[in-house]
Scaffold this active site. Structure first.
Site, mmCIF file in Angstrom:
data_model
loop_
_atom_site.group_PDB
_atom_site.id
_atom_site.type_symbol
_atom_site.label_atom_id
_atom_site.label_comp_id
_atom_site.label_asym_id
_atom_site.label_seq_id
_atom_site.Cartn_x
_atom_site.Cartn_y
_atom_site.Cartn_z
ATOM 1 N N GLY A 58 0.817 -1.116 0.161
ATOM 2 C CA GLY A 58 -0.175 -0.061 -0.196
ATOM 3 C C GLY A 58 0.892 1.267 -0.025
ATOM 4 N N HIS A 59 1.739 1.270 0.960
ATOM 5 C CA HIS A 59 2.682 2.397 0.997
ATOM 6 C C HIS A 59 3.458 2.497 -0.391
ATOM 7 C CE1 HIS A 59 2.811 1.087 5.341
ATOM 8 N NE2 HIS A 59 2.347 2.588 5.395
ATOM 9 N N GLY A 169 -3.563 6.979 1.638
ATOM 10 C CA GLY A 169 -3.996 5.949 1.048
ATOM 11 C C GLY A 169 -5.733 5.952 1.619
ATOM 12 N N LYS A 171 -7.442 3.947 2.451
ATOM 13 C CA LYS A 171 -7.968 2.898 3.804
ATOM 14 C C LYS A 171 -8.140 3.612 4.947
ATOM 15 C CE LYS A 171 -6.622 -0.192 6.984
ATOM 16 N NZ LYS A 171 -5.433 0.172 7.705
ATOM 17 N N ASP A 172 -7.388 4.701 5.192
ATOM 18 C CA ASP A 172 -7.677 5.445 6.436
ATOM 19 C C ASP A 172 -8.612 6.729 5.851
ATOM 20 O OD1 ASP A 172 -5.882 3.890 8.320
ATOM 21 O OD2 ASP A 172 -4.417 4.634 7.183
ATOM 22 N N MET A 206 -4.378 -4.020 3.365
ATOM 23 C CA MET A 206 -2.888 -4.136 3.706
ATOM 24 C C MET A 206 -2.837 -3.024 4.785
ATOM 25 S SD MET A 206 -0.427 -5.032 0.913
ATOM 26 C CE MET A 206 -0.594 -6.466 -0.266
HETATM 27 O O1 PAF Z 1 -1.197 7.011 8.084
HETATM 28 C C1 PAF Z 1 -0.180 7.007 8.876
HETATM 29 O O2 PAF Z 1 0.691 6.257 8.762
HETATM 30 C C2 PAF Z 1 0.137 8.198 9.746
HETATM 31 O O3 PAF Z 1 -1.070 8.489 10.366
HETATM 32 C C3 PAF Z 1 0.762 9.363 9.115
HETATM 33 C C4 PAF Z 1 -0.204 10.049 8.281
HETATM 34 C C5 PAF Z 1 1.920 9.099 8.685
HETATM 35 C C6 PAF Z 1 0.985 10.686 10.309
HETATM 36 O O4 PAF Z 1 1.648 9.909 11.431
#
Ligand code: PAF
Length: 302
Positions: A58-59, A169, A171-172, A206
């Site tokens: 995902g990242h 993403g 997802k959040d 993920m």
């Molecule tokens: O989604 C994340 O991994 C975190 O909430 C973020 C955006 C890096 C902030 O710490």
């Protein structure tokens, strides 16, 4: 705690289809002045992917998209203490800086900014971004102070990297809504780019936290996607009653003995307000605890 990566360069040869003819190096820095110095030399567009590390596909999909759309790409790895509640998993949040560094480099990242907590929150730090109604329900209600910490660290990272575009993403989904709200309210020039959720073959979204799941819990975790799919099927067949879609999600989640429901929701994706009618664009989301692991997932009705 993320290990300080120090200042080093990872030489990377011909990674990525469009980068076959040049040697690319990723610079890795841990200090704000070093990241600023990198940024100051650039006049073209900069894509930014903020992360908490322990990277997954995902990242990496965000980094690849940033690579396609910008002249330079930065990513950060920072496990941000202010977005974790006192009983949450800050100390045990999974970390693997060496692997992350390699994956970012291979995905086409130019700068990795991996600060220590003391860089981001030095002694005396006392300023936070206070979020409003968008941050209040759902994850905000379950994790008091979470979005205050997220909004604060994202703005601080933006102030260091000064991205043209920043990639998050879907997802959040509530995080995305909160960050968009903050960017609008504070007149920040960054363009927020929302990218599709990347899923395992069985539908599980993920997440770095999937690593906490035992094999039995991992199997049970597929219920999140099944519950969303059940509601999505109803919606596709014409159901617009949000209460009915919530009921369908609950019914599916209840069929999995290891799943404990935190919430199911049908909401406006910008305000996160619950809705009675699931119009086109509505966000259906859910949060479930499996064992000690909190999992979330969502879909847009489109
Ligand atoms: O989604 C994340 O991994 C975190 O909430 C973020 C955006 C890096 C902030 O710490």
């Amino acid at each position: 705690m993320p290990r300080t990566s120090g200042l080093f360069r990872t030489e990377r040869l011909s990674a990525g289809a469009c980068q076959t003819d040049r040697t690319i190096s990723m610079r890795s820095v841990s200090r704000i002045d070093e990241a600023r110095e990198w940024r100051a030399r650039l006049s073209g567009s900069v894509g930014f992917v903020p992360t908490m590390g322990f990277l997954h596909e995902g990242h990496l999909s965000l980094v690849r998209r940033a690579r396609k759309e910008n002249e330079a790409v930065a990513a950060s790895i920072f496990v941000n203490p202010t977005q974790f509640g006192p009983s949450e998993d800050f100390a045990r949040y999974p970390r693997d800086p060496e692997r992350d560094t390699r994956l970012l480099s291979e995905a086409g990242c130019d700068l990795l900014f991996a600060p220590e907590v003391e860089q981001m929150y030095p002694e005396g730090h006392e300023t936070f971004v206070e979020m409003g109604a968008t941050a209040a329900p759902l994850e905000g209600a379950r994790r008091p102070g979470h979005f205050r910490g997220v909004a604060t660290v994202v703005l601080k990272l933006f102030n260091v990297i000064r991205p043209t575009r920043a990639y998050f993403g879907r997802k959040d989904a509530q995080q995305l809504a909160v960050i968009r709200r903050m960017i609008r309210d504070l007149h920040h020039p960054a363009v927020i780019v929302a990218c599709p959720t990347v899923r395992e073959a069985d539908g599980l979204a993920m997440s770095s936290r999937n690593t906490y799941l035992s094999p039995e819990e991992r199997r049970a975790a597929t219920v999140l996607h099944r519950a969303l799919s059940a509601a999505r099927d109803r919606w596709t067949n014409g159901e617009r009653d949000a209460a009915e879609l919530r009921r369908v999600m609950r019914e599916t989640l209840d069929s999995e003995p290891l799943a404990r429901i935190d919430y199911v929701s049908v909401a406006d994706p910008d305000t996160m307000r619950e809705t009675d009618v699931a119009a086109s664009g509505a966000l259906i989301s859910l949060a479930v605890k499996i064992g000690d692991t909190h999992l979330i997932d969502n879909e847009r009705m489109e």
